[in-house]
Design an enzyme around this catalytic site. Structure first.
Site, PDB file in Angstrom:
ATOM      1  N   ASP A  25       0.872  -1.173   0.000  1.00  0.00           N
ATOM      2  CA  ASP A  25       0.000   0.000   0.000  1.00  0.00           C
ATOM      3  C   ASP A  25       0.922   1.241   0.000  1.00  0.00           C
ATOM      4  O   ASP A  25       2.129   1.117   0.240  1.00  0.00           O
ATOM      5  CB  ASP A  25      -0.870  -0.074   1.265  1.00  0.00           C
ATOM      6  CG  ASP A  25      -1.594   1.207   1.558  1.00  0.00           C
ATOM      7  OD1 ASP A  25      -2.226   1.749   0.647  1.00  0.00           O
ATOM      8  OD2 ASP A  25      -1.507   1.683   2.714  1.00  0.00           O
ATOM      9  N   ASP A  27      -0.065   5.069   1.223  1.00  0.00           N
ATOM     10  CA  ASP A  27      -0.218   5.968   2.384  1.00  0.00           C
ATOM     11  C   ASP A  27      -0.253   5.182   3.691  1.00  0.00           C
ATOM     12  O   ASP A  27      -1.066   4.278   3.863  1.00  0.00           O
ATOM     13  CB  ASP A  27      -1.513   6.779   2.250  1.00  0.00           C
ATOM     14  CG  ASP A  27      -1.454   7.733   1.081  1.00  0.00           C
ATOM     15  OD1 ASP A  27      -1.012   8.871   1.271  1.00  0.00           O
ATOM     16  OD2 ASP A  27      -1.830   7.326  -0.045  1.00  0.00           O
ATOM     17  N   ASP A 213      -1.844  -0.694   5.929  1.00  0.00           N
ATOM     18  CA  ASP A 213      -2.087  -0.113   7.258  1.00  0.00           C
ATOM     19  C   ASP A 213      -3.558   0.096   7.585  1.00  0.00           C
ATOM     20  O   ASP A 213      -3.895   0.458   8.708  1.00  0.00           O
ATOM     21  CB  ASP A 213      -1.390   1.251   7.368  1.00  0.00           C
ATOM     22  CG  ASP A 213      -2.072   2.297   6.503  1.00  0.00           C
ATOM     23  OD1 ASP A 213      -2.222   2.045   5.295  1.00  0.00           O
ATOM     24  OD2 ASP A 213      -2.488   3.336   7.046  1.00  0.00           O
TER      25      ASP A 213
HETATM   26 MG   LIG Z   1      -2.822   3.049   3.575  1.00  0.00          MG
END
Ligand SMILES: [Mg+2]
Length: 265
Positions: A25, A27, A213
């Site tokens: 991923d 961000d 995340d």
């Molecule tokens: Mg993310």
């Protein structure tokens, strides 16, 4: 959940010799979460390690983001990576570019919704409406906390009709409301598709690894967990499908350097 770097010795043998599908991923995973999404700049150190990984045989690197594909490709800025944007609805990479077959309809439906949200949410300071073509994100990280309940009410009112008509669904991310397609396609479906295509090409001993995340990464954790390594970035708390965690993006880069170290040794 176990800390991936602390459990490293148990993986190093497999990571040294087997083919890898490395999904990341953007961000909160490759870059720290920042107040304004436009400010999430990828580090030169990160760029160096990804550049060296893509040059190694037996590794396919894919960055799988909720951002638009052109945006994430531009931010990472490394060639040879398979970039996927809009939570897996589109991809652009070394072999081919791809968009979900229903994307023409999504574009048609998201455009007026994004315009009405931009108008309606402009009353709230710090709320950012991001029109990504196939999905829309409404970021409220910088909103005034006391205005948030009202902003939420207005947001749900503006999307209500489209949701009821079955044109979209709302997903909750980290300080963001995401407007997604109504059909079942997300990072999980994209990673599954990618894994099966690559495994057919490279052999089924391919190890998928996914670093993410957010809640929108949970489906992808589930896809890789039985076959490879799912790594939650940020915290070992909370319900997650991932069996491993890393504390922050800095540790993700450290982990990528370790993989590179194993492969070049
Ligand atoms: Mg993310």
């Amino acid at each position: 959940m176990q800390h991936l770097l602390s459990s490293w010795p148990q993986f190093s043998g497999r990571l040294k010799s087997q083919k890898l599908l490395l999904c990341l991923d953007y961000d909160g995973t490759l870059t720290p979460i920042v107040a304004t999404p436009g400010d999430a700049v990828f580090s030169e150190a990160g760029r160096q390690v990804l550049t060296s990984l893509v040059s190694l045989p037996g590794i396919l690197v894919s960055v799988v983001s909720g951002r638009g594909v052109a945006d994430v490709k531009n931010r990472v800025g490394v060639g040879g990576i398979l970039y996927s944007g809009n939570h897996g609805l589109e991809a652009d990479g070394p072999r081919a570019s791809w968009v979900h077959p229903e994307s023409w309809l999504l574009r048609k439906r998201m455009a007026p919704l994004a315009a009405s949200l931009r108008r309606g949410m402009s009353a709230f300071r710090g709320v950012i409406v991001e029109d990504k073509g196939l999905t829309v994100s409404v970021h409220y990280r910088n909103a005034e906390p006391r205005e948030l309940p009202r902003a939420q009410k207005v947001f749900y009112k503006l999307v209500d009709r489209a949701v009821k008509m079955g044109h979209c669904v709302i997903r909750q991310g980290r300080k963001v409301w995401e407007i997604h397609p109504p059909f079942d396609w997300g990072k999980d479906a994209f990673v599954s598709k990618l894994y099966h295509e690559e495994a057919a090409r490279q052999g089924f001993n391919l190890i998928p690894i996914y670093f993410g995340d957010d809640r929108t990464d949970e489906g992808a954790f589930r896809v890789v967990a039985g076959r490879g390594i799912a790594v939650k970035v940020g915290s070992s708390n909370g319900n997650s499908q991932a069996l491993y965690f890393l504390k922050e993006p800095r540790e993700v880069l450290e982990c990528l350097r370790k993989i590179r170290g194993l492969r070049v040794a």
